[in-house]
Design an enzyme around this catalytic site. Structure first.
Site, PDB file in Angstrom:
ATOM      1  N   HIS A  49      74.877  38.972 -22.158  1.00 53.36           N
ATOM      2  CA  HIS A  49      75.163  37.721 -21.463  1.00 53.36           C
ATOM      3  C   HIS A  49      75.606  36.663 -22.450  1.00 53.36           C
ATOM      4  O   HIS A  49      75.006  36.495 -23.502  1.00 53.36           O
ATOM      5  CB  HIS A  49      73.906  37.224 -20.727  1.00 53.36           C
ATOM      6  CG  HIS A  49      74.150  35.959 -19.973  1.00 53.36           C
ATOM      7  ND1 HIS A  49      74.698  35.948 -18.717  1.00 53.36           N
ATOM      8  CD2 HIS A  49      73.979  34.658 -20.319  1.00 53.36           C
ATOM      9  CE1 HIS A  49      74.832  34.706 -18.305  1.00 53.36           C
ATOM     10  NE2 HIS A  49      74.407  33.896 -19.262  1.00 53.36           N
ATOM     11  N   ASP A  56      67.452  30.424  -8.136  1.00 58.05           N
ATOM     12  CA  ASP A  56      68.298  29.840  -9.182  1.00 58.05           C
ATOM     13  C   ASP A  56      69.524  29.169  -8.582  1.00 58.05           C
ATOM     14  O   ASP A  56      69.930  28.097  -9.024  1.00 58.05           O
ATOM     15  CB  ASP A  56      68.736  30.914 -10.187  1.00 58.05           C
ATOM     16  CG  ASP A  56      69.728  30.335 -11.195  1.00 58.05           C
ATOM     17  OD1 ASP A  56      69.347  29.398 -11.917  1.00 58.05           O
ATOM     18  OD2 ASP A  56      70.878  30.789 -11.228  1.00 58.05           O
ATOM     19  N   ARG A  81      70.080  20.757  -9.868  1.00 59.88           N
ATOM     20  CA  ARG A  81      70.140  20.261 -11.254  1.00 59.88           C
ATOM     21  C   ARG A  81      71.467  19.589 -11.534  1.00 59.88           C
ATOM     22  O   ARG A  81      71.547  18.573 -12.219  1.00 59.88           O
ATOM     23  CB  ARG A  81      69.923  21.424 -12.235  1.00 59.88           C
ATOM     24  CG  ARG A  81      68.484  21.913 -12.288  1.00 59.88           C
ATOM     25  CD  ARG A  81      68.396  23.274 -12.969  1.00 59.88           C
ATOM     26  NE  ARG A  81      68.922  23.239 -14.318  1.00 59.88           N
ATOM     27  CZ  ARG A  81      69.422  24.308 -14.955  1.00 59.88           C
ATOM     28  NH1 ARG A  81      69.453  25.490 -14.359  1.00 59.88           N
ATOM     29  NH2 ARG A  81      69.882  24.190 -16.174  1.00 59.88           N
ATOM     30  N   SER A 123      66.895  29.988 -15.863  1.00 59.67           N
ATOM     31  CA  SER A 123      68.038  30.270 -15.000  1.00 59.67           C
ATOM     32  C   SER A 123      68.752  31.541 -15.455  1.00 59.67           C
ATOM     33  O   SER A 123      69.003  32.461 -14.665  1.00 59.67           O
ATOM     34  CB  SER A 123      68.988  29.058 -15.038  1.00 59.67           C
ATOM     35  OG  SER A 123      70.242  29.365 -14.477  1.00 59.67           O
ATOM     36  N   LYS A 178      68.250  35.801 -13.753  1.00 57.59           N
ATOM     37  CA  LYS A 178      69.338  36.635 -13.235  1.00 57.59           C
ATOM     38  C   LYS A 178      69.434  37.962 -13.994  1.00 57.59           C
ATOM     39  O   LYS A 178      69.707  39.013 -13.407  1.00 57.59           O
ATOM     40  CB  LYS A 178      70.657  35.862 -13.312  1.00 57.59           C
ATOM     41  CG  LYS A 178      70.739  34.766 -12.233  1.00 57.59           C
ATOM     42  CD  LYS A 178      71.968  33.881 -12.390  1.00 57.59           C
ATOM     43  CE  LYS A 178      71.786  32.894 -13.525  1.00 57.59           C
ATOM     44  NZ  LYS A 178      72.726  31.765 -13.527  1.00 57.59           N
TER      45      LYS A 178
END
Ligand code: URA
Ligand code: CA
Length: 433
Positions: A82, A161, A168, A183, A187
């Protein structure tokens, strides 16, 4: 339990229990806790921070708020990668087939662009016919047979999320390390990987503008990963200038093909070797990073990696002939050069502003509902540290409109030419458990 008491407890800097955090996340996901209370809570977290244990509980509660993908029917260690976001970041397109070609199982769920430029899924959709939506069983079958599949994130992955991120975004609470870390990790955990390689970008094109913040985020996520029983490591990489040379969806598919042919930009290739080696070691396909890098280099040089990309495209319904004719993807009406106005050395290419220029051309979304023009974008010919002569082309703009004075002006303003430059380090740090 009452939400107001929990807001007060965090406001006063106390540590919340697991039950309290689970109450907040399940209450908010179900709609029992209203946005105004959640907003106040997010702001207390922004100011009072959370302990690693609190962040881990928060992450797991968010992961458990929706579907938890079960990849246990795929043999071997499933490794995910990621990136916290960048401009022209083509790495996933290259890494998925590259590491799959040496035997790592890559069951990757990716997102569309959150920021200015397209995400991996938008880039894959630049390939004619490519399906990014597959049923779970088909996704798992492809990974078992072919070691690789890359699909869009399912709608029910970490719904807490999705709701929290939207809140947010409008309450000035995006920039909070416990909130960003939970967050991202919620995921990744819901997507089912056993091991996670994080690329935490830093610089003007990234969420984390400086290295100290990036290091704190990376360390936090690595600790959450360990507490959640997922092997996790992070690379802190530079995103002060765009990665590679291509920014834009089709242009990045072409760049990925060229890189898998061994003809890609040096910084992008090196980034893929660094992240790829970590993935291969976490998947236990090599004992050392050196051994892993040698395997990847061999896969690239023998054409195994490119063949795996061809297979991945065909498996997902895409037109694999683009591997042989990548230029067929470059269908923008105009290719416009941007000549240097002075001679010298490139000192700065401000990544986020170049990302905005690509977005204005149509390569990204200004709002979530915009559609993307896959054909447009920017191809850099000069990067930081390179000499230029007045009149040299700094970059080519691929556009479907010929009135792009605003884009040119923005690019000129954000590419600085001076008398000397220091090339930025590609990797600032590596964080392991
Ligand atoms: N990326 C995410 O997925 N979440 C954040 O909060 C920030 C970046
Ligand atoms: Ca790129």
């Amino acid at each position: 339990m009452r939400m107001v008491d929990l807001i007060e407890k965090k406001r006063d800097g106390q540590v919340l229990t697991d039950e309290e955090i689970q109450f907040i996340i399940s209450g908010y996901t179900k709609g029992d806790i209203p946005d105004y209370q959640m907003s106040a809570f997010l702001m207390t977290v922004f100011y009072k921070d959370m302990t690693d244990e609190e962040i881990t509980t928060l992450t797991l509660a968010m992961a458990n708020s929706g579907e938890m993908i079960d990849l246990s029917s795929i043999k071997g260690i499933k490794v995910d990668k990621h990136s916290t976001g960048g401009v022209g970041d083509t790495t996933t397109l290259i890494l998925a087939p590259l590491v799959a070609s040496v035997g790592v199982s890559v069951a990757k769920m990716s997102g569309r662009g959150l920021g200015y430029t397209g995400g991996t899924i938008d880039k894959l959709e630049a390939i004619p016919g490519f399906h990014v939506e597959l049923p779970d069983e088909e996704f798992i079958r492809l990974v078992n047979e072919s070691n690789v599949a890359v699909i869009g994130q399912s709608g029910d992955l970490a719904p807490a999320d999705k709701k929290l991120y939207a809140l947010r975004d409008v309450t000035a609470t995006v920039d909070s390390i416990p909130l960003i870390a939970s967050s991202i990790m919620s995921k990744k955990i819901a997507a089912g990987a056993d091991a996670i390689v994080l690329d935490v970008t830093t610089g003007e094109g990234a969420f984390m503008k400086n290295i100290d913040e990036a290091r704190r985020l990376a360390e936090t996520m690595v600790r959450i990963g360990r507490l959640a029983n997922r092997q996790t490591m992070a690379v802190i990489s530079d995103m002060s200038q765009p990665l590679g040379e291509a920014i834009g969806n089709s242009l990045e598919v072409v760049e990925a093909i060229e890189t898998l042919q061994g003809k890609g930009p040096e910084d992008l290739m090196e980034m893929c070797y660094i992240l790829g080696s970590q993935m291969v070691v976490l998947a236990k396909k090599a004992d050392t990073l050196e051994e892993a890098r040698a395997m990847l280099k061999d896969a690239l040089e023998t054409g195994k990696a490119l063949a795996k990309f061809r297979e991945m495209i065909s498996n997902q319904g895409g037109d694999a002939s683009i591997i042989d004719q990548p230029e067929s993807l470059l269908t923008a009406k105009y290719q416009i050069e941007l000549p240097a106005k002075t001679s010298g050395v490139v000192q700065k290419i401000v990544a986020n502003e170049v990302g905005i220029a690509a977005m204005i051309l149509g390569a990204g979304r200004a709002t979530k509902d915009d559609s993307i023009d896959h054909a447009v974008g920017i191809k850099l010919h000069k990067k930081v540290g390179m000499p230029v002569e007045s009149g040299d082309s700094l970059l080519t703009i691929y556009s479907n409109s010929d009135s792009i004075e605003d884009v040119k002006e923005l690019l000129y303003k954000n590419i600085e030419i001076g008398s000397f430059a220091t090339e930025p380090e590609l990797i600032h740090d590596i964080i392991t458990a």
